[in-house]
Design a protein around this motif. Structure first.
Motif, PDB file in Angstrom:
ATOM      1  N   PHE A   1       0.835  -1.202   0.000  1.00 11.99           N
ATOM      2  CA  PHE A   1       0.000   0.000   0.000  1.00 11.99           C
ATOM      3  C   PHE A   1       0.874   1.258   0.000  1.00 11.99           C
ATOM      4  CE2 PHE A   1      -2.584  -3.399   1.586  1.00 11.99           C
ATOM      5  CZ  PHE A   1      -3.850  -3.141   1.100  1.00 11.99           C
ATOM      6  N   HIS A   2       1.932   1.228   0.787  1.00  9.52           N
ATOM      7  CA  HIS A   2       2.853   2.370   0.834  1.00  9.52           C
ATOM      8  C   HIS A   2       3.614   2.504  -0.480  1.00  9.52           C
ATOM      9  CE1 HIS A   2       1.822   2.520   5.028  1.00  9.52           C
ATOM     10  NE2 HIS A   2       2.344   1.327   5.260  1.00  9.52           N
ATOM     11  N   MET A   3       3.995   1.378  -1.069  1.00  8.72           N
ATOM     12  CA  MET A   3       4.700   1.407  -2.345  1.00  8.72           C
ATOM     13  C   MET A   3       3.819   1.980  -3.454  1.00  8.72           C
ATOM     14  SD  MET A   3       6.574  -2.317  -2.038  1.00  8.72           S
ATOM     15  CE  MET A   3       7.316  -2.290  -3.692  1.00  8.72           C
ATOM     16  N   LEU A   4       2.513   1.666  -3.414  1.00 14.73           N
ATOM     17  CA  LEU A   4       1.592   2.208  -4.408  1.00 14.73           C
ATOM     18  C   LEU A   4       1.490   3.723  -4.279  1.00 14.73           C
ATOM     19  CD1 LEU A   4      -0.561   1.883  -6.614  1.00 14.73           C
ATOM     20  CD2 LEU A   4      -2.227   1.408  -4.803  1.00 14.73           C
ATOM     21  N   GLN A   5       1.347   4.202  -3.054  1.00 15.72           N
ATOM     22  CA  GLN A   5       1.251   5.638  -2.848  1.00 15.72           C
ATOM     23  C   GLN A   5       2.535   6.351  -3.233  1.00 15.72           C
ATOM     24  OE1 GLN A   5      -0.204   6.553   1.091  1.00 15.72           O
ATOM     25  NE2 GLN A   5      -1.922   5.151   0.929  1.00 15.72           N
ATOM     26  N   ALA A   6       3.674   5.651  -3.092  1.00 12.62           N
ATOM     27  CA  ALA A   6       4.966   6.229  -3.474  1.00 12.62           C
ATOM     28  C   ALA A   6       5.257   6.049  -4.960  1.00 12.62           C
ATOM     29  CB  ALA A   6       6.085   5.597  -2.648  1.00 12.62           C
ATOM     30  N   ARG A   7       4.312   5.456  -5.710  1.00 10.33           N
ATOM     31  CA  ARG A   7       4.421   5.236  -7.158  1.00 10.33           C
ATOM     32  C   ARG A   7       5.595   4.331  -7.528  1.00 10.33           C
ATOM     33  NH1 ARG A   7       2.262  10.586 -10.404  1.00 10.33           N
ATOM     34  NH2 ARG A   7       0.570  11.107  -8.942  1.00 10.33           N
ATOM     35  N   ARG A   8       5.851   3.355  -6.662  1.00  7.14           N
ATOM     36  CA  ARG A   8       6.839   2.329  -7.018  1.00  7.14           C
ATOM     37  C   ARG A   8       6.263   1.422  -8.098  1.00  7.14           C
ATOM     38  NH1 ARG A   8      10.088   0.853  -2.692  1.00  7.14           N
ATOM     39  NH2 ARG A   8      10.878  -0.788  -4.057  1.00  7.14           N
ATOM     40  N   PHE A   9       4.953   1.375  -8.197  1.00  8.85           N
ATOM     41  CA  PHE A   9       4.242   0.713  -9.291  1.00  8.85           C
ATOM     42  C   PHE A   9       2.948   1.490  -9.511  1.00  8.85           C
ATOM     43  CE2 PHE A   9       3.634  -1.739  -5.338  1.00  8.85           C
ATOM     44  CZ  PHE A   9       2.267  -1.583  -5.139  1.00  8.85           C
ATOM     45  N   ASP A  10       2.183   1.126 -10.545  1.00  8.50           N
ATOM     46  CA  ASP A  10       1.042   1.941 -10.960  1.00  8.50           C
ATOM     47  C   ASP A  10      -0.287   1.528 -10.341  1.00  8.50           C
ATOM     48  OD1 ASP A  10       2.507   3.609 -12.823  1.00  8.50           O
ATOM     49  OD2 ASP A  10       2.660   1.808 -14.091  1.00  8.50           O
ATOM     50  N   TYR A  11      -0.517   0.220 -10.210  1.00 10.91           N
ATOM     51  CA  TYR A  11      -1.814  -0.247  -9.709  1.00 10.91           C
ATOM     52  C   TYR A  11      -1.626  -1.529  -8.916  1.00 10.91           C
ATOM     53  CZ  TYR A  11      -1.831  -3.654 -13.602  1.00 10.91           C
ATOM     54  OH  TYR A  11      -1.524  -4.679 -14.461  1.00 10.91           O
ATOM     55  N   PHE A  12      -2.576  -1.792  -8.026  1.00  7.43           N
ATOM     56  CA  PHE A  12      -2.495  -2.930  -7.115  1.00  7.43           C
ATOM     57  C   PHE A  12      -3.775  -3.746  -7.275  1.00  7.43           C
ATOM     58  CE2 PHE A  12      -2.054  -4.084  -2.278  1.00  7.43           C
ATOM     59  CZ  PHE A  12      -1.729  -5.381  -2.623  1.00  7.43           C
ATOM     60  N   PRO A  13      -3.768  -4.803  -8.106  1.00 14.02           N
ATOM     61  CA  PRO A  13      -4.994  -5.590  -8.329  1.00 14.02           C
ATOM     62  C   PRO A  13      -5.418  -6.339  -7.064  1.00 14.02           C
ATOM     63  CG  PRO A  13      -3.332  -6.019 -10.024  1.00 14.02           C
ATOM     64  CD  PRO A  13      -2.651  -5.287  -8.915  1.00 14.02           C
ATOM     65  N   ARG A  14      -6.671  -6.135  -6.659  1.00 12.11           N
ATOM     66  CA  ARG A  14      -7.189  -6.771  -5.459  1.00 12.11           C
ATOM     67  C   ARG A  14      -8.481  -7.513  -5.778  1.00 12.11           C
ATOM     68  NH1 ARG A  14      -4.180  -8.234  -3.247  1.00 12.11           N
ATOM     69  NH2 ARG A  14      -5.057  -8.258  -1.150  1.00 12.11           N
ATOM     70  N   SER A  15      -8.720  -8.591  -5.085  1.00  9.52           N
ATOM     71  CA  SER A  15      -9.963  -9.334  -5.256  1.00  9.52           C
ATOM     72  C   SER A  15     -11.163  -8.450  -4.917  1.00  9.52           C
ATOM     73  CB  SER A  15      -9.960 -10.565  -4.355  1.00  9.52           C
ATOM     74  OG  SER A  15     -11.262 -11.043  -4.138  1.00  9.52           O
TER      75      SER A  15
END
Length: 321
Positions: free
Chosen positions: A193-207
């Motif tokens: 979640f922190h990596m997503l907010q820091a834009r280490r990647f673009d999207y986080f697919p969740r069920s």
């Protein structure tokens, strides 16, 4: 070396045997005995409580993620007439650590996880999908300021322009990578979640079964659910057991089959996920189908009563195999 037969009582009432041996040898023997004692105390052993089923504890703040699975497990035990209690481990466990522990029958009796060829070779699955297949329906978490990031994604090629975040030991990672989708991984769930907010990647697919609860967590305050794309790949979330505990796996299988047959499994599923399902069905998203190369052939896809299918989502983009 000779053991003397006479004995004398110790103060605690235990008899002590005198052994005639040189002092240096006695010291060596005592050192070895002390070493063996310490090793015995430090070696991990399986919990000895025969009335309990031990499951992996989630980290602090994530305990509610196991509520549904534990409710289904309790239901299965009740239906099978089993008096076994459900007990969490003392410390939290990441997924792969829990699966390895279960495989070697150390501390755990059960783990729930997405299935794969490799996991079904190592462990005993009960092939009734707890999620009715919905762990394979994925909506992306996005930073709030990038809510329209995937607005123009219509095909798999479009999606390849963006990088997903996943756990390093999740089957989802291999599924996405098998279709050429870039993935950044982490060994820690919360850090994603922190990596997503820091834009280490673009999207986080969740069920679709997870994302609602996750958005209520304080660490997701700056995150939103993508309104444009829905990923789908066939998969199943199972209870897994140690190969050394086939009787426990069979007890749970019997109980789950009875719960499916009398409708109590379905009732519990709807109680837990009715809101999530309504949200999924009402949304107008572009569906992108992905094959799952990790799906075992023994997956009971022919048993329609075990699976959920959002038939309202008609338009799909099928990834080439």
């Amino acid at each position: 070396m000779r053991a003397a037969l006479p004995t004398e009582p110790c103060r605690a009432g235990i008899e002590r045997i005198h052994i005639d041996m040189p002092l240096p040898l006695q010291q060596t023997v005592w050192r070895w005995l002390l070493c063996l004692l310490l090793c015995g105390l430090l070696l991990p052993v399986h919990a000895s409580d025969a009335t309990a089923i031990y499951y992996p504890r989630w980290s602090d703040g994530d305990e509610s993620r196991s509520n549904y699975m534990l409710a289904q497990l309790r239901l299965a035990l009740d239906k099978a007439g089993s008096p076994l209690r459900l007990v969490p481990t003392h410390t939290s466990m990441e997924q792969e650590r829990a699966l390895v522990d279960l495989q070697h029958d150390k501390h755990l009796d059960v783990v729930w996880s997405m299935t794969s060829h490799e996991r079904e070779e190592r462990l005993l699955p009960v092939r009734i999908p707890l999620d009715k297949g919905l762990f394979g329906w994925r909506v992306a978490l996005l930073p709030r300021e990038r809510v329209d990031l995937l607005k123009h994604v219509r095909t798999l090629d479009d999606l390849r322009q963006f990088t997903a975040g996943q756990g390093h030991d999740w089957p989802d990672t291999a599924i996405l990578q098998s279709q050429g989708l870039p993935v950044v991984v982490s060994s820690n769930y919360a850090s994603l979640f922190h990596m997503l907010q820091a834009r280490r990647f673009d999207y986080f697919p969740r069920s679709v079964l997870e994302i609602g609860t996750e958005l209520q967590n304080p660490r997701a305050q700056q995150l939103v659910a993508d309104p444009h794309v829905l990923l789908h790949y066939p998969t199943a979330l199972y209870f897994f057991f140690s190969p050394r505990r086939p009787e426990l796996a069979e007890t749970v299988r019997i109980g789950m089959e009875r719960a499916v047959a009398d409708g109590s499994f379905e009732q519990l599923f709807k109680q837990q996920f009715a809101h999530s399902l309504a949200h999924l069905q009402d949304a107008e998203r572009q569906v992108i189908e992905l094959p799952n190369p990790l799906l075992p052939s023994a997956t009971p896809l022919q048993r329609r009563e075990l699976w959920f299918s959002p038939t309202q989502l008609r338009q799909t983009q099928v990834a080439p195999k």
